[in-house]
Design a protein around this motif. Sequence first.
Motif, PDB file in Angstrom:
ATOM      1  N   ALA A   1       2.975  -1.591  -2.583  1.00 25.63           N
ATOM      2  CA  ALA A   1       1.640  -1.329  -3.130  1.00 25.63           C
ATOM      3  C   ALA A   1       1.136  -2.542  -3.888  1.00 25.63           C
ATOM      4  O   ALA A   1       1.834  -3.094  -4.730  1.00 25.63           O
ATOM      5  CB  ALA A   1       1.701  -0.118  -4.063  1.00 25.63           C
TER       6      ALA A   1
ATOM      7  N   LYS B   1      -3.831  -5.825  -1.135  1.00 26.49           N
ATOM      8  CA  LYS B   1      -3.690  -5.345   0.241  1.00 26.49           C
ATOM      9  C   LYS B   1      -4.419  -4.023   0.482  1.00 26.49           C
ATOM     10  O   LYS B   1      -4.295  -3.436   1.555  1.00 26.49           O
ATOM     11  CB  LYS B   1      -2.208  -5.203   0.591  1.00 26.49           C
ATOM     12  CG  LYS B   1      -1.459  -6.522   0.642  1.00 26.49           C
ATOM     13  CD  LYS B   1      -0.022  -6.354   1.096  1.00 26.49           C
ATOM     14  CE  LYS B   1       0.814  -5.641   0.052  1.00 26.49           C
ATOM     15  NZ  LYS B   1       2.235  -5.517   0.420  1.00 26.49           N
ATOM     16  N   LEU B   2      -5.182  -3.573  -0.498  1.00 27.60           N
ATOM     17  CA  LEU B   2      -5.945  -2.340  -0.306  1.00 27.60           C
ATOM     18  C   LEU B   2      -6.980  -2.532   0.800  1.00 27.60           C
ATOM     19  O   LEU B   2      -7.561  -3.605   0.930  1.00 27.60           O
ATOM     20  CB  LEU B   2      -6.665  -1.942  -1.606  1.00 27.60           C
ATOM     21  CG  LEU B   2      -5.792  -1.596  -2.810  1.00 27.60           C
ATOM     22  CD1 LEU B   2      -6.679  -1.200  -3.992  1.00 27.60           C
ATOM     23  CD2 LEU B   2      -4.796  -0.494  -2.504  1.00 27.60           C
ATOM     24  N   LEU B   3      -7.238  -1.487   1.531  1.00 31.05           N
ATOM     25  CA  LEU B   3      -8.309  -1.543   2.536  1.00 31.05           C
ATOM     26  C   LEU B   3      -9.606  -2.029   1.910  1.00 31.05           C
ATOM     27  O   LEU B   3     -10.334  -2.846   2.491  1.00 31.05           O
ATOM     28  CB  LEU B   3      -8.512  -0.168   3.164  1.00 31.05           C
ATOM     29  CG  LEU B   3      -9.626  -0.084   4.205  1.00 31.05           C
ATOM     30  CD1 LEU B   3      -9.215   0.799   5.371  1.00 31.05           C
ATOM     31  CD2 LEU B   3     -10.940   0.391   3.613  1.00 31.05           C
TER      32      LEU B   3
ATOM     33  N   VAL C   1     -13.155   4.469   1.283  1.00 34.58           N
ATOM     34  CA  VAL C   1     -11.929   4.447   0.489  1.00 34.58           C
ATOM     35  C   VAL C   1     -12.172   4.065  -0.962  1.00 34.58           C
ATOM     36  O   VAL C   1     -11.372   4.396  -1.840  1.00 34.58           O
ATOM     37  CB  VAL C   1     -10.908   3.496   1.147  1.00 34.58           C
ATOM     38  CG1 VAL C   1      -9.600   3.488   0.387  1.00 34.58           C
ATOM     39  CG2 VAL C   1     -10.665   3.916   2.598  1.00 34.58           C
TER      40      VAL C   1
ATOM     41  N   ALA D   1      -3.419   0.191  -7.318  1.00 33.54           N
ATOM     42  CA  ALA D   1      -2.522  -0.134  -6.213  1.00 33.54           C
ATOM     43  C   ALA D   1      -1.766   1.111  -5.781  1.00 33.54           C
ATOM     44  O   ALA D   1      -1.195   1.812  -6.613  1.00 33.54           O
ATOM     45  CB  ALA D   1      -1.538  -1.219  -6.651  1.00 33.54           C
ATOM     46  N   SER D   2      -1.771   1.410  -4.492  1.00 36.27           N
ATOM     47  CA  SER D   2      -0.914   2.470  -3.974  1.00 36.27           C
ATOM     48  C   SER D   2      -0.759   2.271  -2.481  1.00 36.27           C
ATOM     49  O   SER D   2      -1.669   1.769  -1.805  1.00 36.27           O
ATOM     50  CB  SER D   2      -1.485   3.857  -4.283  1.00 36.27           C
ATOM     51  OG  SER D   2      -2.485   4.187  -3.378  1.00 36.27           O
ATOM     52  N   VAL D   3       0.392   2.642  -1.959  1.00 36.52           N
ATOM     53  CA  VAL D   3       0.666   2.462  -0.529  1.00 36.52           C
ATOM     54  C   VAL D   3      -0.347   3.233   0.302  1.00 36.52           C
ATOM     55  O   VAL D   3      -0.797   2.755   1.346  1.00 36.52           O
ATOM     56  CB  VAL D   3       2.113   2.906  -0.206  1.00 36.52           C
ATOM     57  CG1 VAL D   3       2.345   2.961   1.302  1.00 36.52           C
ATOM     58  CG2 VAL D   3       3.110   1.961  -0.858  1.00 36.52           C
TER      59      VAL D   3
ATOM     60  N   LYS E   1      -3.370   3.618   0.057  1.00 38.79           N
ATOM     61  CA  LYS E   1      -4.681   2.999   0.223  1.00 38.79           C
ATOM     62  C   LYS E   1      -4.609   1.605   0.850  1.00 38.79           C
ATOM     63  O   LYS E   1      -5.623   0.915   0.945  1.00 38.79           O
ATOM     64  CB  LYS E   1      -5.408   2.929  -1.127  1.00 38.79           C
ATOM     65  CG  LYS E   1      -5.765   4.301  -1.684  1.00 38.79           C
ATOM     66  CD  LYS E   1      -6.583   4.223  -2.965  1.00 38.79           C
ATOM     67  CE  LYS E   1      -5.742   3.714  -4.111  1.00 38.79           C
ATOM     68  NZ  LYS E   1      -6.461   3.662  -5.398  1.00 38.79           N
ATOM     69  N   LEU E   2      -3.416   1.195   1.268  1.00 41.11           N
ATOM     70  CA  LEU E   2      -3.295  -0.112   1.920  1.00 41.11           C
ATOM     71  C   LEU E   2      -4.093  -0.128   3.224  1.00 41.11           C
ATOM     72  O   LEU E   2      -4.168   0.876   3.926  1.00 41.11           O
ATOM     73  CB  LEU E   2      -1.828  -0.418   2.230  1.00 41.11           C
ATOM     74  CG  LEU E   2      -0.882  -0.542   1.042  1.00 41.11           C
ATOM     75  CD1 LEU E   2       0.533  -0.884   1.546  1.00 41.11           C
ATOM     76  CD2 LEU E   2      -1.351  -1.592   0.048  1.00 41.11           C
ATOM     77  N   LEU E   3      -4.653  -1.273   3.532  1.00 37.46           N
ATOM     78  CA  LEU E   3      -5.334  -1.415   4.828  1.00 37.46           C
ATOM     79  C   LEU E   3      -4.428  -0.980   5.968  1.00 37.46           C
ATOM     80  O   LEU E   3      -4.860  -0.295   6.904  1.00 37.46           O
ATOM     81  CB  LEU E   3      -5.771  -2.872   5.028  1.00 37.46           C
ATOM     82  CG  LEU E   3      -6.462  -3.161   6.366  1.00 37.46           C
ATOM     83  CD1 LEU E   3      -7.629  -4.102   6.165  1.00 37.46           C
ATOM     84  CD2 LEU E   3      -5.493  -3.712   7.395  1.00 37.46           C
TER      85      LEU E   3
ATOM     86  N   GLU F   1      -2.215   1.226   6.146  1.00 43.72           N
ATOM     87  CA  GLU F   1      -2.014   2.674   6.256  1.00 43.72           C
ATOM     88  C   GLU F   1      -3.289   3.380   6.715  1.00 43.72           C
ATOM     89  O   GLU F   1      -3.234   4.486   7.249  1.00 43.72           O
ATOM     90  CB  GLU F   1      -1.569   3.254   4.904  1.00 43.72           C
ATOM     91  CG  GLU F   1      -0.237   2.713   4.408  1.00 43.72           C
ATOM     92  CD  GLU F   1       0.930   3.167   5.273  1.00 43.72           C
ATOM     93  OE1 GLU F   1       1.029   4.360   5.568  1.00 43.72           O
ATOM     94  OE2 GLU F   1       1.732   2.295   5.678  1.00 43.72           O
TER      95      GLU F   1
END
Lengths: 346, 346, 346, 346
Positions: free
Chosen positions: A188, A192-194, B181, B188-190, B192-194, B196
């Motif tokens: 996380a 790298k968030l969308l 989103v 930060a969280s997995v 919400k990663l691009l 995912e």
Amino acid sequence: MIKVSIIGATGYTGSELLRYLIPHQDVELIHLTSRSHAGTQVTSYYPFLTGSIDLKFTELKPDAVFTDSDLVFICLPHGHSMELSALASTFDVKVIDLGADFRLKNIDVYEETYKVEQAAPNLLKEFVYGLPEKYREDIKNAQYIANPGCFVTSALLGLLPAVVHALIDPQSIIIDSKTGVSGAGRSASVDKLLTELTGNFKAYNPLLHRHIPEIEQELNSASEHTVQVQFTPHLIPVERGIFSTIYASVEDGITERDIIDSYKSAYQHEPFVHVLDKGELPQMKHVSGTNNCQLSVQLDERTGRLIVLSIIDNLGKGAAGQAVQNMNIMFGLPEKTGLAAIAMMP
Amino acid sequence: MIKVSIIGATGYTGSELLRYLIPHQDVELIHLTSRSHAGTQVTSYYPFLTGSIDLKFTELKPDAVFTDSDLVFICLPHGHSMELSALASTFDVKVIDLGADFRLKNIDVYEETYKVEQAAPNLLKEFVYGLPEKYREDIKNAQYIANPGCFVTSALLGLLPAVVHALIDPQSIIIDSKTGVSGAGRSASVDKLLTELTGNFKAYNPLLHRHIPEIEQELNSASEHTVQVQFTPHLIPVERGIFSTIYASVEDGITERDIIDSYKSAYQHEPFVHVLDKGELPQMKHVSGTNNCQLSVQLDERTGRLIVLSIIDNLGKGAAGQAVQNMNIMFGLPEKTGLAAIAMMP
Amino acid sequence: MIKVSIIGATGYTGSELLRYLIPHQDVELIHLTSRSHAGTQVTSYYPFLTGSIDLKFTELKPDAVFTDSDLVFICLPHGHSMELSALASTFDVKVIDLGADFRLKNIDVYEETYKVEQAAPNLLKEFVYGLPEKYREDIKNAQYIANPGCFVTSALLGLLPAVVHALIDPQSIIIDSKTGVSGAGRSASVDKLLTELTGNFKAYNPLLHRHIPEIEQELNSASEHTVQVQFTPHLIPVERGIFSTIYASVEDGITERDIIDSYKSAYQHEPFVHVLDKGELPQMKHVSGTNNCQLSVQLDERTGRLIVLSIIDNLGKGAAGQAVQNMNIMFGLPEKTGLAAIAMMP
Amino acid sequence: MIKVSIIGATGYTGSELLRYLIPHQDVELIHLTSRSHAGTQVTSYYPFLTGSIDLKFTELKPDAVFTDSDLVFICLPHGHSMELSALASTFDVKVIDLGADFRLKNIDVYEETYKVEQAAPNLLKEFVYGLPEKYREDIKNAQYIANPGCFVTSALLGLLPAVVHALIDPQSIIIDSKTGVSGAGRSASVDKLLTELTGNFKAYNPLLHRHIPEIEQELNSASEHTVQVQFTPHLIPVERGIFSTIYASVEDGITERDIIDSYKSAYQHEPFVHVLDKGELPQMKHVSGTNNCQLSVQLDERTGRLIVLSIIDNLGKGAAGQAVQNMNIMFGLPEKTGLAAIAMMP
């Protein structure tokens, strides 16, 4: 059946290995270890595997893993596989390390690049660099494989024929690489968030990227002259794939015909590397989800530069796919076993 | 010039407020507080503001903020603005709270929904619910505004005319909402990663979403009958925007003409709400970056259901844009001041 | 080996069939016809197939196709397979039609829905509707299959157990569906440009969608009561996938346990339909590139409504994957043959 | 108020001009011509403009357009503005041509590059190349502006200080550019479908790109030595933006300090060009929707190469934004008038 375990199965490299290994006809999965998710049903953590696997993640107990397995894939961040590999060497088990710990043969360069001590220097010479297109014969008999980096694989496949045959000025190489976001891992982070990446494009670490020593090591060992590369990685807002645009000044007297012949000849028997015909240009998604590499090779007569376009899937030929190819070679299987899937378009 | 401060300026709501307020001709920015980035140049944290602002984030010193400002926007997670607002009430300062703490008038419902205690119950009646299309006159004289939630704004603008005029069965309402989103915040969280979310689509909390009480509160206060809604939020792999598809059974004898007339009439003087002509369908991106809402209203004769399509930008009319509109109303400015920007297409 | 041909191989359904059929161990590809690209090497038109096929597209010569093949997949727009199928019936060849021409059993409904004449009315009763979960036994012996539409498959798999067991009010069904863009086909149009769709979301034809008669036909034939559905399709800016959010009022006395039991029981032996455990929610990408369907089933006690989330890949279980499953059943092969691939995440 | 018309208002350049011009305080829009949509309400064709404009597209009647306007923007494909401009020169009207017809000063080069005849050779010397950072003084008095190409603007802003001050080897320049898809225009084609591009990345015309002569023209006119560039354009699957990664060998004795000083000095008074501080890297989206350019400048001591990262919005500083900046300069307005909007993040 080859008894296979994965150490560190909950990152993107681990999940991609599962995607290749579950349907692989010669593989039986034994231990899938995870520090954070031991005890969890794999399909509960990876719902996209629903219906295809019935195992739980387990704590890493190295002795059990190395005893019960014919082959162990290690998918850990750099610095974490040296002690494990040293332990593995006391068992009768093969190891494919998808991390960086045994890729660099020069200990000083390794320690300077990764800022950790090389804790298993004696093992270093036992590890074969797992690029089949360069080291297939060594891989056949290897006990330990250092699986290449994703950017590095893309660069090497795009440059080796030109370097081996001295077609280009070895000081003129510029590699402008672009990768999908999975190359940055599954941790996380806001970066790298969308929401931060979609619609966006950026370079990262243009001068300091840690894959440069690995590229130069493998090009230099293939060249009579000293090779130095410029390398700039960029982030494309897509899930996966690497696209490298490679520039180099062509040596006097070299024609485009010479270059294309060298590339076609180098890869004519390779099951996964395809040199496109003149006029065809590779698209990154055309190898998505596969172990394939597509190359386009052109000479710009106006400027005297070779331009190579090299595409792979960073999780395929750049990681898990190449690891499975190495496994197939190590165990005497046809190289395409479990690697015949076709890219998804659209 | 209105002296404006933002408490909690480093989330997406805060940055969107800056995007609207920096070019706003009647606003002077005073304090931009951030617990984590106090002392940092705003443009260093938000490079997209390079060239447009020369301020640093500061520690939150409530006394200074409330003394120096005419208006304070509070952009904090729920539970954090109650004490601050209580303190603000001892100063001569207006407050627009973009969080949830003062949206729900029923203390029990608030505490059950958000699992925190309502620490400023006396202030609750001072806060005007900041939906100008329903409460414009109250907002003009308000000292404190509870800025509506994004999903709620989309639902209310799509339903209020039908509910007010009793055109639909108030127990039959189904709101199927889809959001970009950024509605999930910048932490930060997995999840919400691009990697995912790209290429993906999912629902979240289909039964338990905390915006249901807010929707029902505002529909019930506009209706003679008890309104109950079904509400399902989904995540679209885009940066911003809300698209709500709303279904309700039409009462006997109501025609499509009746419905369209009610909507057109309700919003004819509204600067930001546009009822599309028959046959036109809204596209979410057509309001991106703006304070606009577009509505399409249709009666399905075959099934007897009203179908409303309602689009807003979750950070615009769903948060910062609406907050600026409220500010304009509170300070007697033309409502479109600083809100005239046009959506970006493509 | 089953000798297989594809008529109309250059759209997205055709290319997805190739993706499944090329690695299929029991299939030999014979004719791949294309009006516009006859004579072109398949890999030249589809570079993502490089290295996996060595065939050219050919002109459609029906006699040759029907003589040389055991099975022909027809991938043509509606209106184009009726005459072909009539001709096929004079040969010893099985046909799976991926278009709409033989899905609707009522000729008037077909002609009104698609605005073309049913030119092969006698064949209609020979065509089995190719949803294995409902018609597996008929498919085993079928000569002709009408492969279901993608939205329809998603809706039927999400609704059949509830309708069959009369758990819901058959007039209360609302299907809010979202699809990736490949469902709109591969023809050039401004509406489908990346620049028009990325960051966007929209509904299309909310009242008039031509898949409603097909959904109602198959639900009504499974129900003792008349079923009527509300159906709204939306476009998600991704390549593939369908996500249907389905609402229906539950009949008195029905519990969530009853509902889940019905769904689990209905699909317990199905190789491709997975009912998720309580608390798990499907994500569209988790079936991407596969023939899988994932279902989540919940009862909202507050509103008395059943909420079903149903995901498939529109090109997989919604088209080519289901067609291959039908082929496997028709030829007595294990149903998962050639359909074992795992979804790509990320 | 400046009376402004747009010839060819229905492409992406035209719509972006409208986005800038509608809220521009000194502009009154007169004629918006469209061959294909004359008579259509602008908001009906561009629903994202709903509520902000009340005009119809009109047939192109050049006499009326040139009579009624102070300034005409021409947004037509190359080859179409030469005759129009010749006609315009008989009226008292200024022209900004966003196409390519008057960018190349050498007629032979123009005709060879664009495969059309230069039909207005006499006008060529009247057209000022509209890059304010190079030609501001000429633009102030210009009647006709040839607005630069998008890739070219990105390259020139990234290279001019280094070329002017002879900091780099003028034969060593490599420009690796990446653009969003709107740069390819709004015409329907399979190549630009979302389904073909999402998740994808590709180069196009790596050797033959028609912007090379324009780049070399403007660099050579600023240099004492002959400049030759390698230029490779790539397509990023996003709506808009250009990211150029530029490489060049630094001349002996030049330090990074020299380079940064040259860039900072060259752009210190420029309202739209921002040279980032050492260690900061530009992200393409940070200028999205604006007329800004952000530059990062670094010297790689290891290889002796300058690396410049240059970002613009292809529709902003690369087209419509720059055109409005030119208009502001031509009419004596502050350059940021109508161009103060802030990029949208996220």
